[in-house]
Design a protein around this motif. Structure first.
Motif, PDB file in Angstrom:
ATOM      1  N   LYS A  94       0.816  -1.216   0.000  1.00  0.00           N
ATOM      2  CA  LYS A  94       0.000   0.000   0.000  1.00  0.00           C
ATOM      3  C   LYS A  94       0.847   1.260   0.000  1.00  0.00           C
ATOM      4  CE  LYS A  94      -3.991  -2.009   2.393  1.00  0.00           C
ATOM      5  NZ  LYS A  94      -4.851  -1.937   3.606  1.00  0.00           N
ATOM      6  N   GLN A 113       0.845   4.366  -2.741  1.00  0.00           N
ATOM      7  CA  GLN A 113       0.471   5.724  -2.356  1.00  0.00           C
ATOM      8  C   GLN A 113       1.575   6.726  -2.684  1.00  0.00           C
ATOM      9  OE1 GLN A 113      -0.522   4.612   1.750  1.00  0.00           O
ATOM     10  NE2 GLN A 113      -2.597   5.395   1.392  1.00  0.00           N
ATOM     11  N   ARG A 138      -3.150   7.283  -3.878  1.00  0.00           N
ATOM     12  CA  ARG A 138      -2.961   8.133  -2.706  1.00  0.00           C
ATOM     13  C   ARG A 138      -4.304   8.500  -2.078  1.00  0.00           C
ATOM     14  NH1 ARG A 138       1.002  12.419  -4.417  1.00  0.00           N
ATOM     15  NH2 ARG A 138       2.086  10.477  -4.884  1.00  0.00           N
ATOM     16  N   SER A 139      -5.270   8.803  -2.925  1.00  0.00           N
ATOM     17  CA  SER A 139      -6.599   9.145  -2.420  1.00  0.00           C
ATOM     18  C   SER A 139      -7.465   7.903  -2.225  1.00  0.00           C
ATOM     19  CB  SER A 139      -7.285  10.115  -3.379  1.00  0.00           C
ATOM     20  OG  SER A 139      -7.367   9.561  -4.688  1.00  0.00           O
ATOM     21  N   PHE A 140      -7.357   6.949  -3.140  1.00  0.00           N
ATOM     22  CA  PHE A 140      -8.209   5.761  -3.071  1.00  0.00           C
ATOM     23  C   PHE A 140      -7.914   4.917  -1.836  1.00  0.00           C
ATOM     24  CE2 PHE A 140      -8.837   1.235  -4.078  1.00  0.00           C
ATOM     25  CZ  PHE A 140     -10.203   1.237  -4.328  1.00  0.00           C
ATOM     26  N   HIS A 180      -6.441   5.833   0.845  1.00  0.00           N
ATOM     27  CA  HIS A 180      -6.670   6.602   2.074  1.00  0.00           C
ATOM     28  C   HIS A 180      -8.096   6.404   2.574  1.00  0.00           C
ATOM     29  CE1 HIS A 180      -6.202   9.806   4.991  1.00  0.00           C
ATOM     30  NE2 HIS A 180      -7.337  10.350   4.560  1.00  0.00           N
ATOM     31  N   GLU A 181      -9.008   6.154   1.636  1.00  0.00           N
ATOM     32  CA  GLU A 181     -10.418   5.986   1.986  1.00  0.00           C
ATOM     33  C   GLU A 181     -10.817   4.522   2.106  1.00  0.00           C
ATOM     34  OE1 GLU A 181     -12.361   7.948  -1.201  1.00  0.00           O
ATOM     35  OE2 GLU A 181     -11.615   9.955  -0.671  1.00  0.00           O
ATOM     36  N   SER A 182      -9.906   3.596   1.787  1.00  0.00           N
ATOM     37  CA  SER A 182     -10.235   2.172   1.794  1.00  0.00           C
ATOM     38  C   SER A 182      -9.290   1.414   2.717  1.00  0.00           C
ATOM     39  CB  SER A 182     -10.140   1.602   0.371  1.00  0.00           C
ATOM     40  OG  SER A 182     -10.297   0.199   0.376  1.00  0.00           O
ATOM     41  N   ASP A 183      -9.853   0.464   3.470  1.00  0.00           N
ATOM     42  CA  ASP A 183      -9.030  -0.382   4.335  1.00  0.00           C
ATOM     43  C   ASP A 183      -9.133  -1.847   3.932  1.00  0.00           C
ATOM     44  OD1 ASP A 183     -11.624  -0.815   5.032  1.00  0.00           O
ATOM     45  OD2 ASP A 183     -11.361  -0.500   7.191  1.00  0.00           O
ATOM     46  N   GLU A 184      -9.553  -2.079   2.687  1.00  0.00           N
ATOM     47  CA  GLU A 184      -9.693  -3.451   2.196  1.00  0.00           C
ATOM     48  C   GLU A 184      -8.326  -4.078   1.943  1.00  0.00           C
ATOM     49  OE1 GLU A 184     -12.271  -3.747  -1.148  1.00  0.00           O
ATOM     50  OE2 GLU A 184     -13.765  -2.370  -0.320  1.00  0.00           O
TER      51      GLU A 184
END
Length: 219
Positions: free
Chosen positions: A77, A81, A88-90, A92-96
């Motif tokens: 990850k 990023q 970098r944005s995707f 940051h919003e996902s913890d999958e």
């Protein structure tokens, strides 16, 4: 490259497909030379770049995997990023831990992820069209340039119109001009292909108009 190349004076910088300046001097200088001192490192020494290349698709150290065409690609990850604004944005919003990709094929997405680790691409000219679409979508301008170089190497009479259409669609102006010139230089063969007969009306009109201005039609 520029300068004295195989006895010819190249005045302004000329784009090549080499990825290393050592290869340029070895192939084009007279006599063939190395332009810098050769440094011999111990066999067990790896540079940062070499270490990153080795870690691509390594399930032992990866903390994220992409599932594409039912195949896994293991990545890290933090590197994604660092290297890509999209991630970098995707991320940051996902913890999958697993992300499924349906828009692109496995060879295309794998080549993209490997590019983030190596700064180079290894892909067929046919799949490079899909990678060009991805590069346009993710706004990866350097990747877009590498795709264009790869596509140029695989152009022929049969696929020239398809490549021209892709260049127009993804606003790859350098590739568009290259494909157009290729079509002009091989006009007879290109116009007899199925791809030419299937050209969209707007593209066909623009091609004929541009070809006439380039002197393709003598009478």
């Amino acid at each position: 490259m520029w300068g004295q190349c195989r006895g010819q004076a190249v005045i302004s910088p000329h784009l090549t497909h080499f990825t290393c300046t050592d290869d340029v001097f070895a192939c084009f200088s007279t006599p063939a030379i190395m332009w810098r001192l050769l440094s011999v490192e111990p066999d067990d020494h790896l540079t940062v770049a070499e270490s990153l290349k080795k870690e691509f698709d390594n399930p032992e150290t990866a903390d994220l995997k992409f599932l594409v065409d039912e195949k896994n690609i293991h990545v890290h990850k933090v590197l994604l990023q660092i290297r890509c604004e999209h991630f970098r944005s995707f991320l940051h919003e996902s913890d999958e831990d697993v992300i499924e990709i349906h828009q692109f094929s496995y060879p295309v997405y794998r080549a993209f992820l490997e590019y983030l680790y190596t700064d180079n691409i290894s892909i067929s000219p046919e799949d490079a069209i899909g990678l060009l679409e991805l590069a346009t979508l993710y706004r990866e301008n350097r990747l877009k340039q590498l795709c264009q170089q790869t596509i140029k190497q695989g152009i022929c009479e049969e696929n020239a119109v398809v490549l021209l259409s892709a260049a127009v669609k993804y606003d790859a102006q350098d590739l568009e001009e290259f494909c157009f010139r290729f079509c002009i230089n091989h006009m007879t063969m290109v116009t007899q292909t199925d791809a030419f007969c299937s050209m969209e009306n707007d593209l066909l009109k623009n091609f004929i108009n541009k070809a006439s201005k380039a002197g393709a039609f003598k009478n």
